[in-house]
Design a protein around this motif. Sequence first.
Motif, PDB file in Angstrom:
ATOM      1  N   LYS A   1     -33.691  27.299  43.791  1.00 24.10           N
ATOM      2  CA  LYS A   1     -34.078  26.585  45.007  1.00 24.10           C
ATOM      3  C   LYS A   1     -34.277  27.455  46.225  1.00 24.10           C
ATOM      4  CE  LYS A   1     -33.193  22.676  47.845  1.00 24.10           C
ATOM      5  NZ  LYS A   1     -32.321  21.310  48.250  1.00 24.10           N
ATOM      6  N   GLU A   2     -32.884  28.237  46.604  1.00 27.47           N
ATOM      7  CA  GLU A   2     -32.994  28.940  47.654  1.00 27.47           C
ATOM      8  C   GLU A   2     -34.123  30.167  47.785  1.00 27.47           C
ATOM      9  OE1 GLU A   2     -29.106  30.655  48.076  1.00 27.47           O
ATOM     10  OE2 GLU A   2     -28.128  29.058  48.396  1.00 27.47           O
ATOM     11  N   TYR A   3     -34.416  30.610  46.548  1.00 23.61           N
ATOM     12  CA  TYR A   3     -35.619  31.517  46.325  1.00 23.61           C
ATOM     13  C   TYR A   3     -36.926  30.911  46.914  1.00 23.61           C
ATOM     14  CZ  TYR A   3     -39.271  34.392  44.230  1.00 23.61           C
ATOM     15  OH  TYR A   3     -40.501  35.025  44.047  1.00 23.61           O
ATOM     16  N   TYR A   4     -37.081  29.802  46.412  1.00 28.65           N
ATOM     17  CA  TYR A   4     -38.429  29.089  46.668  1.00 28.65           C
ATOM     18  C   TYR A   4     -38.146  28.815  48.406  1.00 28.65           C
ATOM     19  CZ  TYR A   4     -39.753  28.182  42.101  1.00 28.65           C
ATOM     20  OH  TYR A   4     -40.545  27.977  40.852  1.00 28.65           O
TER      21      TYR A   4
ATOM     22  N   ASP B   1     -36.086  28.174  30.926  1.00 30.47           N
ATOM     23  CA  ASP B   1     -37.099  28.042  32.252  1.00 30.47           C
ATOM     24  C   ASP B   1     -36.638  26.877  33.246  1.00 30.47           C
ATOM     25  OD1 ASP B   1     -39.895  28.828  33.295  1.00 30.47           O
ATOM     26  OD2 ASP B   1     -39.983  26.770  33.304  1.00 30.47           O
ATOM     27  N   LEU B   2     -36.014  25.620  32.570  1.00 24.77           N
ATOM     28  CA  LEU B   2     -35.610  24.634  33.406  1.00 24.77           C
ATOM     29  C   LEU B   2     -34.627  25.221  34.182  1.00 24.77           C
ATOM     30  CD1 LEU B   2     -36.098  21.677  30.875  1.00 24.77           C
ATOM     31  CD2 LEU B   2     -37.382  22.261  32.887  1.00 24.77           C
ATOM     32  N   ASP B   3     -33.443  25.760  33.437  1.00 25.18           N
ATOM     33  CA  ASP B   3     -32.131  26.068  34.009  1.00 25.18           C
ATOM     34  C   ASP B   3     -32.587  27.198  34.963  1.00 25.18           C
ATOM     35  OD1 ASP B   3     -30.856  24.556  32.392  1.00 25.18           O
ATOM     36  OD2 ASP B   3     -30.254  26.150  30.966  1.00 25.18           O
TER      37      ASP B   3
ATOM     38  N   LYS C   1     -40.918  23.475  42.885  1.00 28.28           N
ATOM     39  CA  LYS C   1     -41.543  22.457  41.951  1.00 28.28           C
ATOM     40  C   LYS C   1     -41.796  23.282  40.621  1.00 28.28           C
ATOM     41  CE  LYS C   1     -46.163  22.503  44.038  1.00 28.28           C
ATOM     42  NZ  LYS C   1     -46.839  22.985  42.973  1.00 28.28           N
ATOM     43  N   ARG C   2     -42.179  22.663  39.818  1.00 29.91           N
ATOM     44  CA  ARG C   2     -42.439  23.436  38.352  1.00 29.91           C
ATOM     45  C   ARG C   2     -43.547  22.318  37.574  1.00 29.91           C
ATOM     46  NH1 ARG C   2     -42.568  28.488  36.925  1.00 29.91           N
ATOM     47  NH2 ARG C   2     -42.038  29.025  34.868  1.00 29.91           N
ATOM     48  N   GLY C   3     -44.288  23.017  36.985  1.00 28.98           N
ATOM     49  CA  GLY C   3     -45.557  22.093  36.416  1.00 28.98           C
ATOM     50  C   GLY C   3     -45.578  22.621  34.949  1.00 28.98           C
ATOM     51  N   TYR C   4     -45.659  21.503  34.081  1.00 30.69           N
ATOM     52  CA  TYR C   4     -46.006  21.641  32.587  1.00 30.69           C
ATOM     53  C   TYR C   4     -47.124  20.917  32.392  1.00 30.69           C
ATOM     54  CZ  TYR C   4     -41.092  23.579  32.749  1.00 30.69           C
ATOM     55  OH  TYR C   4     -39.898  24.288  32.789  1.00 30.69           O
ATOM     56  N   LEU C   5     -47.936  21.617  31.442  1.00 31.51           N
ATOM     57  CA  LEU C   5     -49.000  20.970  30.817  1.00 31.51           C
ATOM     58  C   LEU C   5     -48.874  20.537  29.211  1.00 31.51           C
ATOM     59  CD1 LEU C   5     -52.000  19.781  30.906  1.00 31.51           C
ATOM     60  CD2 LEU C   5     -52.781  22.155  30.383  1.00 31.51           C
TER      61      LEU C   5
ATOM     62  N   ASN D   1     -43.348  18.188  48.602  1.00 30.38           N
ATOM     63  CA  ASN D   1     -42.113  19.100  48.243  1.00 30.38           C
ATOM     64  C   ASN D   1     -40.971  18.343  48.045  1.00 30.38           C
ATOM     65  OD1 ASN D   1     -40.468  21.257  47.796  1.00 30.38           O
ATOM     66  ND2 ASN D   1     -40.198  21.763  49.933  1.00 30.38           N
ATOM     67  N   LYS D   2     -40.805  18.188  46.699  1.00 31.82           N
ATOM     68  CA  LYS D   2     -39.238  17.232  46.327  1.00 31.82           C
ATOM     69  C   LYS D   2     -38.285  18.268  45.983  1.00 31.82           C
ATOM     70  CE  LYS D   2     -40.821  13.426  47.150  1.00 31.82           C
ATOM     71  NZ  LYS D   2     -40.337  12.519  48.222  1.00 31.82           N
ATOM     72  N   SER D   3     -37.012  18.321  46.821  1.00 29.05           N
ATOM     73  CA  SER D   3     -35.977  19.080  46.499  1.00 29.05           C
ATOM     74  C   SER D   3     -34.611  18.352  46.058  1.00 29.05           C
ATOM     75  CB  SER D   3     -35.498  19.734  47.835  1.00 29.05           C
ATOM     76  OG  SER D   3     -35.282  18.763  48.842  1.00 29.05           O
TER      77      SER D   3
END
Length: 334
Positions: free
Chosen positions: A220-223, A212-214, A231-235, A332-334
């Motif tokens: 990035k281009e898709y976003y 999932d991380l990879d 960005k991606r969030g994990y709980l 938005n951090k890139s």
Amino acid sequence: MASPANGALERYKSAITAATSVVGAAMLLRRLVADVLPGGALPLVGALLLLPPPSARRHAVVIEEFDGAFYNRIFLAARAYVSTLLAAAPTGAPPVVKASLPRGAGAEQITLAMRPGTAVVDVFRGAELTWRLSGGGGEAFRLSFDARHKDVALGAYLPFVMARVEAMAREQRQAKLYSNEWGKWRPVRLRNASTFATLAMDAELRQDVVDDLDMFLGRKEYYERTGRAWKRGYLIHGPPGTGKSSLVAAISNHLHFDVYDLDLGAVRSNTELRKLLVRMKNRSILLVEDVDCALAAAPRRETDGGSDGSIPASKHHKVSPSALTTEKEHTNKS
């Protein structure tokens, strides 16, 4: 009787034939002389035969250490790249090199460098390129190559060197941990060396997280194309001591991202929270520990002031749960 025009044409053909013969003979003589005479005599013979010496068929680019009052980024990249050539001991490497240990680095990060006056050869897309270091008032690299490889050297090789060094820096960079204090981020060394290889974690779940991380890292281009924040969030939940911090460190080491440990209890207002998020570096991880407890314990905003009509004391934190969600969505951090 031949006409004057025919006579001129015949003389022109004879001159062309003679010139061709002379050039051919000169080239043959030059090759023979190169096998017989010492190398120092070859340029002189070449000049006598009206042929350019080998050095005239090579081009060069000089890369100085300083660009005005600032360091030349291309020079710094060239120095790092040449160090890899020396470590690989390519053909033509100088017999004597300098070794140094950057301050604060580990023993495995010893770097090699050329001494002034020495050279090392690299091969790129069939082109032979020579790096030579000169000293004096300031060090400079001289990159020389055959004239026919000019487009390859300038259009492909130098950009390749810059990209290679940038990739090396990302791989070798040690992640940092930042914590917020009085509205500012304070950096400290991230000493947790946990990786996915050493993490006590279910093998299937570990692989799912890595995949999932990879996937996130390569989309990035898709976003950007879909107008979404990259960005991606994990709980991550569990009782103390179950490895939550080690998992964050493993993610940081895998992505080579810095970690920003946000203490909501130390944030005094939504405005301060916004400033902290904006000041985060690109390609970083925002870690909010015990977010449920922090938001539940935070006093509600007193819109009417204190009992005497005064402004509420600064000890009453005014960070609302909605503010944290909103700021994360718009940062938005890139």
